[in-house]
Design a protein around this motif. Sequence first.
Motif, PDB file in Angstrom:
ATOM      1  N   THR A  28       0.629  -1.259  -0.058  1.00 51.95           N
ATOM      2  CA  THR A  28      -0.049   0.024  -0.155  1.00 51.95           C
ATOM      3  C   THR A  28       0.822   1.290   0.014  1.00 51.95           C
ATOM      4  O   THR A  28       0.711   2.021  -0.761  1.00 51.95           O
ATOM      5  N   LEU A  29       1.915   1.159   0.795  1.00 49.82           N
ATOM      6  CA  LEU A  29       2.995   2.366   0.839  1.00 49.82           C
ATOM      7  C   LEU A  29       3.403   2.605  -0.527  1.00 49.82           C
ATOM      8  O   LEU A  29       3.478   3.681  -0.815  1.00 49.82           O
ATOM      9  N   LYS A  30       3.938   1.646  -0.897  1.00 47.18           N
ATOM     10  CA  LYS A  30       4.539   1.846  -2.390  1.00 47.18           C
ATOM     11  C   LYS A  30       3.430   2.095  -3.340  1.00 47.18           C
ATOM     12  O   LYS A  30       3.829   2.897  -4.245  1.00 47.18           O
ATOM     13  N   GLN A  31       2.486   1.365  -3.609  1.00 47.60           N
ATOM     14  CA  GLN A  31       1.326   2.020  -4.378  1.00 47.60           C
ATOM     15  C   GLN A  31       0.790   3.554  -4.371  1.00 47.60           C
ATOM     16  O   GLN A  31       0.285   4.233  -5.209  1.00 47.60           O
ATOM     17  N   GLU A  32       0.609   3.631  -2.947  1.00 52.20           N
ATOM     18  CA  GLU A  32      -0.159   4.856  -2.908  1.00 52.20           C
ATOM     19  C   GLU A  32       1.002   5.965  -2.386  1.00 52.20           C
ATOM     20  O   GLU A  32       0.515   7.433  -2.500  1.00 52.20           O
ATOM     21  N   CYS A  33       2.248   5.816  -2.491  1.00 45.06           N
ATOM     22  CA  CYS A  33       3.133   6.886  -2.170  1.00 45.06           C
ATOM     23  C   CYS A  33       4.175   6.881  -2.747  1.00 45.06           C
ATOM     24  O   CYS A  33       4.616   7.650  -3.615  1.00 45.06           O
ATOM     25  N   THR A  34       5.189   5.947  -2.700  1.00 50.12           N
ATOM     26  CA  THR A  34       6.446   6.001  -3.408  1.00 50.12           C
ATOM     27  C   THR A  34       6.282   5.900  -5.055  1.00 50.12           C
ATOM     28  O   THR A  34       7.310   6.122  -5.626  1.00 50.12           O
TER      29      THR A  34
END
Length: 104
Positions: A28-34
């Motif tokens: 989620t962090l990768k998909q929504e942020c980085t």
Amino acid sequence: MQTAGIKAKRTAYKSPWQNAYAERTIGTLKQECTDYIIPINEKHLYHLLHDYIHNYYNTNRTHQGIGGQTPIPTPTHLPVKVEEVKMKATPVMNGLYHTYKRIA
């Protein structure tokens, strides 16, 4: 976390794939942020992650695993007519996301 009613579940020895929550969170962090913002340096990455976690992920983004609620609950308002509701949009992560709060 005892206050949220979450129970710990041990994973089998040498079975890191069983830790699905951590994988979903990192995904989620990768998909929504980085995936959308490339950090310039370590300080910029820290700022992005702090902003994402504290101003969006735990306070405004709903989570399917806890019934469409947010980990940090939002205030409950009395029901009113749609025409009477005023909302204020606040950009998060330089406008990648927005949070919405009801104003008087």
